[in-house]
Write a protein that holds these residues in place. Structure first.
Motif, PDB file in Angstrom:
ATOM      1  N   VAL A 125      27.832  67.333  36.291  1.00  0.00           N
ATOM      2  CA  VAL A 125      27.275  66.436  37.303  1.00  0.00           C
ATOM      3  C   VAL A 125      28.261  66.324  38.455  1.00  0.00           C
ATOM      4  CG1 VAL A 125      26.490  64.089  37.780  1.00  0.00           C
ATOM      5  CG2 VAL A 125      25.951  65.165  35.581  1.00  0.00           C
ATOM      6  N   GLU A 128      26.423  61.093  40.977  1.00  0.00           N
ATOM      7  CA  GLU A 128      25.363  60.266  40.401  1.00  0.00           C
ATOM      8  C   GLU A 128      25.577  58.817  40.781  1.00  0.00           C
ATOM      9  OE1 GLU A 128      22.916  59.602  36.202  1.00  0.00           O
ATOM     10  OE2 GLU A 128      24.932  60.496  36.148  1.00  0.00           O
ATOM     11  N   ASP A 129      24.489  58.157  41.168  1.00  0.00           N
ATOM     12  CA  ASP A 129      24.503  56.710  41.349  1.00  0.00           C
ATOM     13  C   ASP A 129      23.155  56.182  40.881  1.00  0.00           C
ATOM     14  OD1 ASP A 129      22.718  57.278  43.389  1.00  0.00           O
ATOM     15  OD2 ASP A 129      23.990  56.531  45.011  1.00  0.00           O
ATOM     16  N   GLU A 130      22.792  54.987  41.315  1.00  0.00           N
ATOM     17  CA  GLU A 130      21.571  54.374  40.795  1.00  0.00           C
ATOM     18  C   GLU A 130      20.296  55.005  41.354  1.00  0.00           C
ATOM     19  OE1 GLU A 130      22.886  52.148  44.456  1.00  0.00           O
ATOM     20  OE2 GLU A 130      23.833  52.930  42.637  1.00  0.00           O
ATOM     21  N   LYS A 133      20.889  61.822  41.146  1.00  0.00           N
ATOM     22  CA  LYS A 133      21.826  62.577  40.323  1.00  0.00           C
ATOM     23  C   LYS A 133      21.809  64.025  40.802  1.00  0.00           C
ATOM     24  CE  LYS A 133      22.509  64.213  35.531  1.00  0.00           C
ATOM     25  NZ  LYS A 133      21.974  64.150  34.150  1.00  0.00           N
ATOM     26  N   SER A 135      23.293  67.606  39.716  1.00  0.00           N
ATOM     27  CA  SER A 135      23.991  68.425  38.735  1.00  0.00           C
ATOM     28  C   SER A 135      24.106  69.845  39.275  1.00  0.00           C
ATOM     29  CB  SER A 135      23.256  68.406  37.390  1.00  0.00           C
ATOM     30  OG  SER A 135      21.894  68.741  37.547  1.00  0.00           O
ATOM     31  N   GLU A 151      18.084  65.267  41.485  1.00  0.00           N
ATOM     32  CA  GLU A 151      17.056  64.488  40.801  1.00  0.00           C
ATOM     33  C   GLU A 151      17.046  63.050  41.317  1.00  0.00           C
ATOM     34  OE1 GLU A 151      16.711  65.651  36.347  1.00  0.00           O
ATOM     35  OE2 GLU A 151      18.811  65.998  36.897  1.00  0.00           O
ATOM     36  N   GLU A 152      15.920  62.662  41.843  1.00  0.00           N
ATOM     37  CA  GLU A 152      15.728  61.287  42.281  1.00  0.00           C
ATOM     38  C   GLU A 152      15.323  60.437  41.083  1.00  0.00           C
ATOM     39  OE1 GLU A 152      13.203  58.999  45.793  1.00  0.00           O
ATOM     40  OE2 GLU A 152      12.330  60.735  44.775  1.00  0.00           O
ATOM     41  N   LYS A 153      15.950  59.317  40.914  1.00  0.00           N
ATOM     42  CA  LYS A 153      15.631  58.464  39.768  1.00  0.00           C
ATOM     43  C   LYS A 153      14.352  57.668  40.036  1.00  0.00           C
ATOM     44  CE  LYS A 153      20.363  58.412  38.151  1.00  0.00           C
ATOM     45  NZ  LYS A 153      21.536  57.625  37.695  1.00  0.00           N
ATOM     46  N   THR A 206      12.353  66.108  42.203  1.00  0.00           N
ATOM     47  CA  THR A 206      13.452  66.997  41.837  1.00  0.00           C
ATOM     48  C   THR A 206      13.436  68.226  42.734  1.00  0.00           C
ATOM     49  OG1 THR A 206      13.453  66.277  39.523  1.00  0.00           O
ATOM     50  CG2 THR A 206      14.467  68.411  40.020  1.00  0.00           C
TER      51      THR A 206
END
Length: 316
Positions: A125, A128-130, A133, A135, A151-153, A206
């Protein structure tokens, strides 16, 4: 979320394509722009767009070939002259910090903002935060080359206003508490669980953005179920041997990989200067026979990445 292609050519700039760079525009999501590679002339391309250099907070470098990094020193200096004061982080292979700092030192360029380097080595990775992410994994090129998976959370579900009104909840701060998932006690003694009044979470998007590479299974992992896969297409359909010899990929190999990975769209870039006009159209059409949602991108083209309506999930 949008991708704006600043340079889509391979090796050297041509009359129709600049060398590699693209901007992942996250203005609605976090008021930022992330660059992936920064070939020579990137800052000139940015002048033709609405991108503000001070909004660029991260630069991800796939590998250290000149057509992917020669624009870095100039962009960093210009960012300083155009109101950039917030810090900027560069992610990339061993050697990227030495290249940038040496360029700045030799030219006696002083930046008014903090410049941070995150050197990448073993797959893992990068950030990454809230909300996001990023990778990365190694690819198969003549030198160390990375592919990135952004990748969007999930976005929290919306407050179901009609359901709140049906429960005769008085308007006021309690709406915000319910939206936050809290349990509230009303004046009439009722206890309401906020989760009962929140719709399903919206799954994030993503994007897989790859550097120069030969055909490799690592691409499959990075691109798995991606909404968009950005993949090089330096060689045409009949040039698999040349692609392997020069550590690159054909359009058909990229299309097969996108199909195997279950990607939603394939955007082909890093196009050789010998493919112009009908040649570029041929790359697209032949790849579409394998993977229909394939598109050969052009300089300054912007691709919107919308949410998929059916992609919802519950978030605790």
């Amino acid at each position: 979320m949008e991708i704006e292609f600043l340079g889509t050519g391979a090796g050297s700039p041509s009359k129709t394509r600049n060398v590699s760079s693209l901007a992942l525009k996250l203005l609605d999501e976090r008021n930022e722009v992330w660059l992936f590679d920064c070939g020579e002339g990137t800052q000139h391309q940015i002048l033709k767009t609405s991108i503000r250099p001070r909004k660029v907070t991260k630069i991800f470098i796939t590998h250290l070939h000149g057509d992917h990094i020669f624009g870095l020193p100039g962009f960093l200096a210009s960012r300083a002259n155009q109101g950039g004061e917030a810090g900027l982080t560069i992610y990339g292979p061993e050697g990227i910090e030495r290249f940038v700092r040496t360029s700045l030192q030799v030219t006696q360029t002083r930046l008014p903002y903090k410049l941070t380097f995150k050197l990448l080595a073993n797959p893992g990775v990068a950030f990454e935060d809230e909300t996001f992410k990023v990778s990365f994994d190694t690819l198969d090129h003549r030198i160390t080359s990375f592919g990135f998976r952004v990748e969007e959370k999930p976005h929290p579900g919306e407050l179901l206003i009609e359901k709140v009104k049906a429960a005769k909840v008085p308007m006021g701060p309690v709406y915000g508490q319910l939206k936050a998932g809290k349990t509230v006690t009303l004046a009439d003694g009722r206890r309401l669980d906020g989760h009962d009044f929140i719709g399903p979470a919206q799954l994030g998007r993503t994007v897989a953005i790859l550097g120069d590479t030969r055909k490799t299974e690592h691409t499959l992992q990075l691109a798995q179920d991606a909404d968009v896969l950005v993949h090089e297409s330096t060689f045409g359909p009949e040039e698999a041997k040349l692609a392997r010899q020069y550590f690159h990929t054909t359009n058909l190999q990229a299309a097969k990989m996108a199909k195997a990975a279950g990607a939603k769209r394939l955007l082909l870039n890093h196009i050789s200067a010998r493919y112009i006009g009908k040649g570029a159209a041929m790359l697209e059409k032949s790849a579409q026979k394998i993977f229909a949602p394939t598109h050969v991108v052009h300089d300054l083209e912007t691709i919107d990445i919308p949410f998929a309506k059916e992609k919802t999930a519950c978030v605790n």
